[in-house]
Design a protein around this motif. Structure first.
Motif, PDB file in Angstrom:
ATOM      1  N   CYS A 121     -44.320 -63.281 -79.146  1.00 29.64           N
ATOM      2  CA  CYS A 121     -43.555 -62.799 -80.299  1.00 29.64           C
ATOM      3  C   CYS A 121     -43.064 -63.975 -81.150  1.00 29.64           C
ATOM      4  O   CYS A 121     -43.072 -63.906 -82.383  1.00 29.64           O
ATOM      5  N   GLU A 123     -44.457 -66.953 -81.462  1.00 31.71           N
ATOM      6  CA  GLU A 123     -45.593 -67.553 -82.178  1.00 31.71           C
ATOM      7  C   GLU A 123     -46.021 -66.724 -83.371  1.00 31.71           C
ATOM      8  O   GLU A 123     -46.574 -67.255 -84.334  1.00 31.71           O
ATOM      9  N   ARG A 124     -45.743 -65.430 -83.344  1.00 31.18           N
ATOM     10  CA  ARG A 124     -46.065 -64.558 -84.479  1.00 31.18           C
ATOM     11  C   ARG A 124     -44.979 -64.572 -85.544  1.00 31.18           C
ATOM     12  O   ARG A 124     -45.105 -63.908 -86.567  1.00 31.18           O
ATOM     13  N   ASP A 126     -41.932 -63.428 -85.063  1.00 34.14           N
ATOM     14  CA  ASP A 126     -41.106 -62.235 -84.908  1.00 34.14           C
ATOM     15  C   ASP A 126     -39.720 -62.548 -84.373  1.00 34.14           C
ATOM     16  O   ASP A 126     -38.872 -61.653 -84.290  1.00 34.14           O
ATOM     17  N   PRO A 295     -48.700 -58.165 -78.141  1.00 35.30           N
ATOM     18  CA  PRO A 295     -48.443 -59.512 -78.642  1.00 35.30           C
ATOM     19  C   PRO A 295     -49.712 -60.328 -78.844  1.00 35.30           C
ATOM     20  O   PRO A 295     -49.713 -61.297 -79.589  1.00 35.30           O
ATOM     21  N   CYS A 296     -50.794 -59.946 -78.151  1.00 39.11           N
ATOM     22  CA  CYS A 296     -52.059 -60.681 -78.298  1.00 39.11           C
ATOM     23  C   CYS A 296     -52.856 -60.208 -79.506  1.00 39.11           C
ATOM     24  O   CYS A 296     -53.971 -60.663 -79.746  1.00 39.11           O
ATOM     25  N   ARG A 297     -52.319 -59.250 -80.253  1.00 41.17           N
ATOM     26  CA  ARG A 297     -52.953 -58.649 -81.431  1.00 41.17           C
ATOM     27  C   ARG A 297     -54.204 -57.847 -81.066  1.00 41.17           C
ATOM     28  O   ARG A 297     -55.125 -57.715 -81.853  1.00 41.17           O
TER      29      ARG A 297
END
Length: 312
Positions: A121, A123-124, A126, A295-297
């Motif tokens: 999260c 790293e994105r 968020d 979270p890994c998309r």
């Protein structure tokens, strides 16, 4: 249930979970009713020929548990171990068919998964940190706005929330307002009954706000999973605890966990699945299919597939 199957395809089955209770006290009759009902549903699906995984556990990383331990004159570790054992003992006394029982303070698989979820999260983009002031109810383990209180008291517990001022990490829930609305309106994520679906949609329509997902380690008496890279904070109990539904499946493990696949949707014809052992707590192989957006998309995949009719 087979002990070995080809890697990279999806098992046709049902994943059933109970709520995981705080262990600040021993089990009560209401929770016993919940797990008995969940067990009955799991047994029903097994009789229908489904592959079923029934997951249970204990929610242990809360400030409420810290306070209960202080009141009892025990260490937090001793209190949660004693009470978690009482919840686990329901499996035998009520003849429950749990496939797994996870303890959020003691199972390292859970801690690894929660740390991975946090990092994913972060790293994105968020997660961010800022100072915060709010009215906190320890019983609910959440902050309240003044207008949500009942004559200045928590509507659930009837106690006056404590004014807390500290720096916390926040999750950008506001970023996902439109995405969530679309998921529920279009039925991509189902909520039943309809009254609850309408309640959630109404809540979204009023606007989603970012919320705190950490607490100061000092206020938590050092109890909880430390925030990766910030040992002065511990991860908020609900962010931690809700992760159990994927950490119990292997999310965060080193050898190919449930949510680390390639994001490929299996064909409708190819629905027999990953390696599964009836005595194992780890599913390996398939891509993400327990979250709308992991979270890994990875792409959302549904496990609601009939053994006789394939995907539906």
């Amino acid at each position: 249930m087979p002990t070995e199957q080809p890697r990279g395809v999806l098992i046709a089955g049902r994943y059933l979970t109970t709520a995981i209770p705080y262990v600040n006290a021993v089990p009560h009759i209401g929770f016993a009713l919940e797990v008995a009902q969940a067990d009955a549903l799991a047994r029903f699906y097994r009789q229908q020929g489904w592959h079923v995984r029934l997951q249970a556990g204990a929610d242990e990383n809360s400030i409420k548990n810290v306070q209960a331990a202080e009141t009892a004159g025990l260490s937090v570790v001793d209190l949660v171990e004693r009470n978690a054992a009482r919840f686990l003992a329901l499996k035998e006394s009520l003849d429950l068919s749990y496939d797994d029982f996870i303890r959020t303070s003691a199972d390292q698989r859970h801690r690894r998964g929660v740390e991975r979820l946090w990092k994913a999260c972060f790293e994105r983009g968020d997660i961010y940190k800022r100072a915060y002031s709010g009215l906190y109810c320890t019983g609910c383990e959440q902050f309240y706005n003044a207008e949500d209180l009942d004559d200045g008291k928590c509507p659930e517990h009837g106690t006056k929330p404590e004014l807390i001022e500290e720096e916390n990490w926040f999750f950008r829930l506001s970023r996902y307002e439109c995405t969530l609305r679309d998921l529920y309106v279009k039925g991509a994520t189902e909520i039943v009954p309809d009254a609850r679906r309408n309640e959630v949609l109404s809540w979204i329509e009023h606007g989603l706000e970012d919320f705190s997902i950490s607490r100061s380690a000092a206020r938590a008496r050092g109890w909880g999973i430390p925030v990766p890279g910030d040992p002065e904070q511990v991860i908020y109990v609900w962010f931690d605890a809700l992760g159990n539904y994927i950490t119990a499946l292997g999310y965060g493990s080193d050898d190919g966990d449930t949510l680390s696949g390639g994001g490929r949707r299996p064909s409708r014809e190819n629905t027999s699945s990953a390696r599964v052992s009836p005595v194992s707590t780890r599913f390996t192989g398939p891509p993400c299919y327990f979250l709308p957006v992991c979270p890994c998309r990875h792409e959302f995949l549904s496990t609601a597939m009939s053994p006789s009719r394939g995907a539906r």
